[in-house]
Scaffold this motif. Structure first.
Motif, PDB file in Angstrom:
ATOM      1  N   PHE A   1       0.811  -1.221   0.000  1.00  0.00           N
ATOM      2  CA  PHE A   1       0.000   0.000   0.000  1.00  0.00           C
ATOM      3  C   PHE A   1       0.845   1.272   0.000  1.00  0.00           C
ATOM      4  O   PHE A   1       0.392   2.306  -0.461  1.00  0.00           O
ATOM      5  N   VAL A   2       2.038   1.195   0.528  1.00  0.00           N
ATOM      6  CA  VAL A   2       2.894   2.378   0.606  1.00  0.00           C
ATOM      7  C   VAL A   2       3.621   2.610  -0.717  1.00  0.00           C
ATOM      8  O   VAL A   2       3.592   3.708  -1.272  1.00  0.00           O
ATOM      9  N   CYS A   3       4.298   1.552  -1.216  1.00  0.00           N
ATOM     10  CA  CYS A   3       5.113   1.715  -2.424  1.00  0.00           C
ATOM     11  C   CYS A   3       5.500   0.341  -2.966  1.00  0.00           C
ATOM     12  O   CYS A   3       6.178  -0.435  -2.281  1.00  0.00           O
ATOM     13  N   LYS A   4       5.088   0.063  -4.193  1.00  0.00           N
ATOM     14  CA  LYS A   4       5.392  -1.232  -4.812  1.00  0.00           C
ATOM     15  C   LYS A   4       6.906  -1.398  -5.011  1.00  0.00           C
ATOM     16  O   LYS A   4       7.430  -2.503  -4.937  1.00  0.00           O
ATOM     17  N   ARG A   5       7.603  -0.304  -5.240  1.00  0.00           N
ATOM     18  CA  ARG A   5       9.065  -0.359  -5.403  1.00  0.00           C
ATOM     19  C   ARG A   5       9.727  -0.809  -4.094  1.00  0.00           C
ATOM     20  O   ARG A   5      10.608  -1.659  -4.089  1.00  0.00           O
ATOM     21  N   LYS A   6       9.295  -0.216  -2.986  1.00  0.00           N
ATOM     22  CA  LYS A   6       9.822  -0.582  -1.678  1.00  0.00           C
ATOM     23  C   LYS A   6       9.560  -2.068  -1.414  1.00  0.00           C
ATOM     24  O   LYS A   6      10.432  -2.789  -0.914  1.00  0.00           O
ATOM     25  N   LEU A   7       8.374  -2.526  -1.751  1.00  0.00           N
ATOM     26  CA  LEU A   7       8.019  -3.933  -1.609  1.00  0.00           C
ATOM     27  C   LEU A   7       8.979  -4.811  -2.408  1.00  0.00           C
ATOM     28  O   LEU A   7       9.541  -5.777  -1.887  1.00  0.00           O
ATOM     29  N   TRP A   8       9.180  -4.481  -3.668  1.00  0.00           N
ATOM     30  CA  TRP A   8      10.039  -5.272  -4.549  1.00  0.00           C
ATOM     31  C   TRP A   8      11.469  -5.297  -4.020  1.00  0.00           C
ATOM     32  O   TRP A   8      12.097  -6.355  -3.958  1.00  0.00           O
ATOM     33  N   LEU A   9      11.988  -4.131  -3.649  1.00  0.00           N
ATOM     34  CA  LEU A   9      13.362  -4.050  -3.130  1.00  0.00           C
ATOM     35  C   LEU A   9      13.513  -4.881  -1.855  1.00  0.00           C
ATOM     36  O   LEU A   9      14.467  -5.653  -1.712  1.00  0.00           O
ATOM     37  N   PHE A  10      12.574  -4.740  -0.941  1.00  0.00           N
ATOM     38  CA  PHE A  10      12.626  -5.450   0.340  1.00  0.00           C
ATOM     39  C   PHE A  10      12.630  -6.963   0.129  1.00  0.00           C
ATOM     40  O   PHE A  10      13.466  -7.681   0.683  1.00  0.00           O
ATOM     41  N   VAL A  11      11.691  -7.452  -0.675  1.00  0.00           N
ATOM     42  CA  VAL A  11      11.589  -8.892  -0.901  1.00  0.00           C
ATOM     43  C   VAL A  11      12.810  -9.423  -1.644  1.00  0.00           C
ATOM     44  O   VAL A  11      13.231 -10.554  -1.428  1.00  0.00           O
TER      45      VAL A  11
ATOM     46  N   ILE B   1       7.782   6.362  -7.094  1.00  0.00           N
ATOM     47  CA  ILE B   1       6.417   6.904  -7.090  1.00  0.00           C
ATOM     48  C   ILE B   1       6.362   8.427  -6.969  1.00  0.00           C
ATOM     49  O   ILE B   1       5.321   9.023  -7.188  1.00  0.00           O
ATOM     50  N   ASN B   2       7.471   9.057  -6.596  1.00  0.00           N
ATOM     51  CA  ASN B   2       7.513  10.513  -6.460  1.00  0.00           C
ATOM     52  C   ASN B   2       6.364  11.060  -5.609  1.00  0.00           C
ATOM     53  O   ASN B   2       5.612  11.933  -6.027  1.00  0.00           O
ATOM     54  N   ASN B   3       6.253  10.544  -4.408  1.00  0.00           N
ATOM     55  CA  ASN B   3       5.215  10.949  -3.477  1.00  0.00           C
ATOM     56  C   ASN B   3       5.872  11.716  -2.333  1.00  0.00           C
ATOM     57  O   ASN B   3       7.046  11.524  -2.044  1.00  0.00           O
ATOM     58  N   LYS B   4       5.100  12.556  -1.650  1.00  0.00           N
ATOM     59  CA  LYS B   4       5.690  13.333  -0.559  1.00  0.00           C
ATOM     60  C   LYS B   4       6.195  12.430   0.579  1.00  0.00           C
ATOM     61  O   LYS B   4       7.093  12.814   1.314  1.00  0.00           O
ATOM     62  N   ILE B   5       5.642  11.211   0.710  1.00  0.00           N
ATOM     63  CA  ILE B   5       6.130  10.303   1.755  1.00  0.00           C
ATOM     64  C   ILE B   5       7.530   9.774   1.458  1.00  0.00           C
ATOM     65  O   ILE B   5       8.208   9.280   2.352  1.00  0.00           O
ATOM     66  N   CYS B   6       7.974   9.902   0.215  1.00  0.00           N
ATOM     67  CA  CYS B   6       9.290   9.380  -0.171  1.00  0.00           C
ATOM     68  C   CYS B   6      10.423  10.010   0.640  1.00  0.00           C
ATOM     69  O   CYS B   6      11.407   9.338   0.958  1.00  0.00           O
TER      70      CYS B   6
ATOM     71  N   TYR C   1      14.359   4.132   1.948  1.00  0.00           N
ATOM     72  CA  TYR C   1      14.899   3.879   0.613  1.00  0.00           C
ATOM     73  C   TYR C   1      15.112   5.167  -0.190  1.00  0.00           C
ATOM     74  O   TYR C   1      15.475   5.108  -1.357  1.00  0.00           O
ATOM     75  N   TYR C   2      14.880   6.309   0.413  1.00  0.00           N
ATOM     76  CA  TYR C   2      14.936   7.574  -0.322  1.00  0.00           C
ATOM     77  C   TYR C   2      16.249   7.755  -1.085  1.00  0.00           C
ATOM     78  O   TYR C   2      16.248   8.021  -2.284  1.00  0.00           O
ATOM     79  N   ASP C   3      17.367   7.608  -0.395  1.00  0.00           N
ATOM     80  CA  ASP C   3      18.662   7.793  -1.062  1.00  0.00           C
ATOM     81  C   ASP C   3      18.850   6.789  -2.192  1.00  0.00           C
ATOM     82  O   ASP C   3      19.380   7.120  -3.245  1.00  0.00           O
ATOM     83  N   PHE C   4      18.400   5.574  -1.974  1.00  0.00           N
ATOM     84  CA  PHE C   4      18.518   4.544  -3.005  1.00  0.00           C
ATOM     85  C   PHE C   4      17.710   4.930  -4.242  1.00  0.00           C
ATOM     86  O   PHE C   4      18.200   4.825  -5.368  1.00  0.00           O
ATOM     87  N   CYS C   5      16.492   5.366  -4.048  1.00  0.00           N
ATOM     88  CA  CYS C   5      15.596   5.660  -5.166  1.00  0.00           C
ATOM     89  C   CYS C   5      15.950   6.954  -5.894  1.00  0.00           C
ATOM     90  O   CYS C   5      15.692   7.083  -7.098  1.00  0.00           O
ATOM     91  N   TYR C   6      16.507   7.909  -5.175  1.00  0.00           N
ATOM     92  CA  TYR C   6      16.714   9.223  -5.780  1.00  0.00           C
ATOM     93  C   TYR C   6      18.190   9.568  -6.008  1.00  0.00           C
ATOM     94  O   TYR C   6      18.527  10.707  -6.298  1.00  0.00           O
ATOM     95  N   VAL C   7      19.059   8.578  -5.918  1.00  0.00           N
ATOM     96  CA  VAL C   7      20.466   8.821  -6.198  1.00  0.00           C
ATOM     97  C   VAL C   7      20.631   9.137  -7.690  1.00  0.00           C
ATOM     98  O   VAL C   7      19.928   8.589  -8.533  1.00  0.00           O
TER      99      VAL C   7
END
Length: 170
Positions: A12-22, A149-154, A159-165
């Protein structure tokens, strides 16, 4: 694949975070927000450890479970992703049902906000959770990581640094 409640939350938060975590890319150990959440869990209700138990069932860890009242307690720092929290608790209740514990309910607790919210599992929720489990399997088995997802919760995500490096080339 053994789906756990964390997967439901991340779905529900972020499919990318889900994929990375798993897929074994975890960043929670470097997150101040995660550390703060653990501190709240460990210190805000010290008497809970005496009355209730942390329960691990089918790979899911329930913060506090009141067996007498069949009540799942989930403690969260913030209600910013409350829908994800609700579905996480609903999944705990479903896991309890699948293990023969019927009639459980849940409560979300936000001690820093001094708020609580009751959580119930409906027949529609049960159907939806099976669909979500199937969707999670599809997402995490994909060879391709979902997009940012470019959401304000990011900005508060571990994972912020990972996603936005950005990579700089000379």
């Amino acid at each position: 694949m053994n789906i756990i409640a964390t997967h439901i939350n991340y779905y529900f938060v972020c499919k990318r975070k889900l994929w990375l975590f798993v897929n074994g890319i975890t960043m929670e150990h470097t997150s101040e927000a995660v550390a703060e959440g653990k501190l709240i869990h460990e210190t805000v209700y010290p008497q809970r450890a005496e009355r209730y138990e942390e329960l691990e069932i089918d790979g899911c860890k329930i913060d506090f479970y009141d067996a007498r009242n069949k009540l799942v307690h989930e403690i969260k720092k913030s209600n910013k992703v409350e829908t994800a929290h609700e579905w996480q608790v609903k999944y705990y209740i479903l896991i309890l049902e699948r293990n023969g514990i019927l009639g459980a309910t849940g409560i979300l607790e936000y001690p820093t906000l001094r708020e609580t919210k009751e959580v119930f599992l409906t027949d529609e929720d049960r159907v939806r959770l099976v669909e979500i489990e199937n969707d999670i399997k599809t997402i995490v088995e994909s060879e391709v990581c979902p997009p940012v997802i470019n959401n304000k919760i990011c900005k508060k995500c571990s994972y912020y640094d990972f996603c936005y490096v950005t990579e700089f080339q000379d």
